[in-house]
Enzyme design. Structure first.
Site, short mmCIF file in Angstrom:
data_model
loop_
_atom_site.label_atom_id
_atom_site.label_comp_id
_atom_site.label_asym_id
_atom_site.label_seq_id
_atom_site.Cartn_x
_atom_site.Cartn_y
_atom_site.Cartn_z
N GLU A 253 -32.93 33.79 39.33
CA GLU A 253 -33.29 32.50 39.94
C GLU A 253 -34.37 32.79 40.95
OE1 GLU A 253 -32.19 29.56 39.17
OE2 GLU A 253 -30.52 30.12 37.88
N CYS A 292 -35.74 26.84 47.72
CA CYS A 292 -36.48 27.19 46.51
C CYS A 292 -37.02 25.96 45.80
CB CYS A 292 -35.59 27.99 45.58
SG CYS A 292 -34.00 27.22 45.30
N GLU A 392 -45.88 30.12 46.64
CA GLU A 392 -44.74 29.61 47.40
C GLU A 392 -44.87 30.03 48.86
OE1 GLU A 392 -40.93 31.53 46.71
OE2 GLU A 392 -40.02 29.56 46.46
#
Ligand code: NAD
Length: 498
Positions: A253, A292, A392
């Site tokens: 993940e 996230c 990110e």
């Protein structure tokens, strides 16, 4: 401050083999408030050995415990979590720098995950296969994988641990968990609750320590059957490589760069406008953007841009930063000095590339903000090629891009190497559903942002990961599937004549 014994191997709490320790910092003021054991590869080996023995050596009781009993233990854990809600919520708030209310909600979600997998595992059974002959009895059964290595990040330490521990135990595995080295405390507390609930020694092991030693060892060790990792893309690719030599099952993940697409027709009324702005704020800035699935890319229809961004920036400036337990505090700090420096660097690069600052862009002043705080930041007039749009940030930074057509909105939203989550806001249900169907992301919200359900799978397309957590697929990750074919009337085959 004396060091806590945070390494749990075969039912015993211990210091690291090397004796090394690590200070755990409160991100609000950058002071140490706990000291934990700093494990290394040697501690990982010991923990894997204990988990291996608990799985297949000695009595190996957990994998052979009837599924109803395993489910009952998970329910007891959920009860203990609810009992300790306040204490755990506070610890999570301090360790990860989130508000106390977020810490409490995390504990509720963790308890729900244990309850969900308890319910699921008793219902997700094997099946009898109709082999088309009364001489053959054929069944497909599920069995645990073995020793699972669980590696978790710092943003939702307890929640991410529960998405792995609950299905791993439900399926009958033993495990070694390695929490993030900077936020290990609630994972240690959770493993204590597993013991209190009656889990046999050696089934749940924890090694606190860094990724490059403990994590890397877990990923490569031949006695580990599965590695489930949540964290950044760079570490995730290393884990996948390390796991390849022994052909482990791998679940990843990873990160996200998540689009929040707003059509003007979502804001046709004042109420619609207010809701879309409010949720865009929540999507980007909850937990200071260290989520996230944070909606860090606002993609708004061009004619709506100025009105939408002006209101968003006005409200972003009013977000109250402070210690998570403080009255009226809405956001905590970033988790570490590294995270703060990274955020500052991304904002500087965005401004150098032509973005227009509409809110934030600096650290807040004042004695209450001595730690790793950063003001919620809105960057207007961003373009898809900018680093801040592509990578990110994992901080409170929202970029704004615009579109004129539905196709353009979809193209922008899908123009990312990631594919974790995204949202579409529209007053036209047909358009909303159409666009949702075209987004290449593992979760798509329509007229909402951030909720998840334990019964629905969570995970990413593209470089956001491999496999799924939660839902039936989140249990399947931790199971092997076996076909047992029984011949009830064996006879010679006579393929070979001699
Ligand atoms: P990170 O990758 O730095 O660390 C995650 C974990 O991996 C830590 O426990 C770390 O010690 C360990 N690790 C680091 N290098 C390793 C290696 N070589 N081998 C094995 N383990 C190693 O990530 P982080 O900074 O702790 O967390 C933030 C990241 O996590 C973000 O990218 C975020 O998007 C992601 N995340 C994803 C989800 C999701 O569900 N997809 C959820 C939460 C966080």
């Amino acid at each position: 401050m004396s060091a806590q014994l945070t390494i749990h191997v075969g039912g015993e709490w211990r210091a690291s083999a090397s004796g090394a320790t690590r200070e755990i910092l409160d991100p609000v003021d950058a002071t140490a408030f706990a000291v934990v054991a700093e494990g290394g590869a040697e501690d990982a080996d010991a923990a894997i050995d204990a988990a291996r023995r608990a799985f297949d050596g000695g009595r190996g009781e957990w994998p052979r415990t009837p599924v109803a009993e395993r489910a009952a233990l998970l329910r007891r854990v959920a009860g203990l979590l609810r009992r300790d809600r306040e204490e755990l919520g506070l610890l999570e708030s301090r360790d990860a720098g989130k508000t106390l209310e977020e810490g409490r909600v995390d504990v509720d979600c963790v308890a729900d995950a244990f309850t969900y997998f308890a319910d699921l595992v008793v219902n997700e059974n094997g099946r009898v296969v109709d082999a088309g002959s009364s001489d053959i009895h054929s069944v497909v059964v599920h069995e645990p994988v073995g020793v699972c290595a669980l590696i978790t990040p710092w943003n939702y330490p307890l929640l991410q641990a529960s998405w792995k521990i609950a299905p791993a135990l439900a399926a009958g595995n033993t495990f070694v968990i390695k929490p993030s080295e900077i936020t290990p405390l609630t994972t240690v507390a959770l493993v204590r609750l597993l013991t209190e609930a009656g889990l046999p020694d050696g089934v749940a092991n924890v090694v606190t320590g860094p990724g490059h030693s403990v994590g890397a060892r877990l990923a490569e060790h031949p006695d580990v059957g599965l590695v489930s990792f949540t964290g950044g893309l760079a570490s995730g690719t290393k884990v996948m490589r390390a796991a390849a030599d022994t052909v482990k099952k791998v679940a990843l993940e990873l990160g996200g760069k998540n689009p929040n697409v707003v059509f003007a027709d979502a804001c046709a009324t004042d109420e619609g406008f207010d809701t879309a702005v409010d949720q865009a704020l929540n999507a980007a800035f909850i937990h200071s953007g260290q989520v996230c699935s944070a909606g860090s890319r606002l993609i708004v229809e061009e004619p709506l841009r100025e009105r939408f961004v002006a209101e968003l920036a006005r409200r972003a400036e009013k977000i109250r930063l402070g210690r998570g337990t403080g009255k009226g505090v809405e956001c905590g700090p970033l988790v570490s000095a590294e995270q703060l420096a990274k955020t500052e660097e991304y904002v500087a690069s965005a401004l150098a590339e032509g973005a227009v600052l509409r809110a934030g862009g600096t650290r807040p002043d004042g004695p209450d903000h001595a730690g790793y705080f950063y003001r919620p930041t809105v960057l207007d007039r961003c373009r898809r090629h900018m680093r801040v749009v592509r990578e990110e940030v994992f901080g409170p930074v929202l970029t704004v891009e615009t579109f004129r057509t539905e196709d353009e909105a979809v193209a922008l939203a899908n123009d990312t190497e990631y594919g974790l989550a995204g949202a579409v806001w529209s007053g036209d249900p047909g358009r909303a559903r159409r666009v949702a169907g075209r987004l290449r992301h593992g979760t798509v919200w329509i007229n909402d942002y951030h909720p998840y359900l334990p019964q629905a799978e969570w995970g990413g397309f593209g470089r956001s990961g491999v496999g799924r957590e939660l839902g039936p697929a989140g249990l399947a990750e931790y199971r092997e599937t076996k076909h047992i074919y029984q011949n009830l009337a064996p006879r010679p085959v006579r393929w070979f004549a001699g």
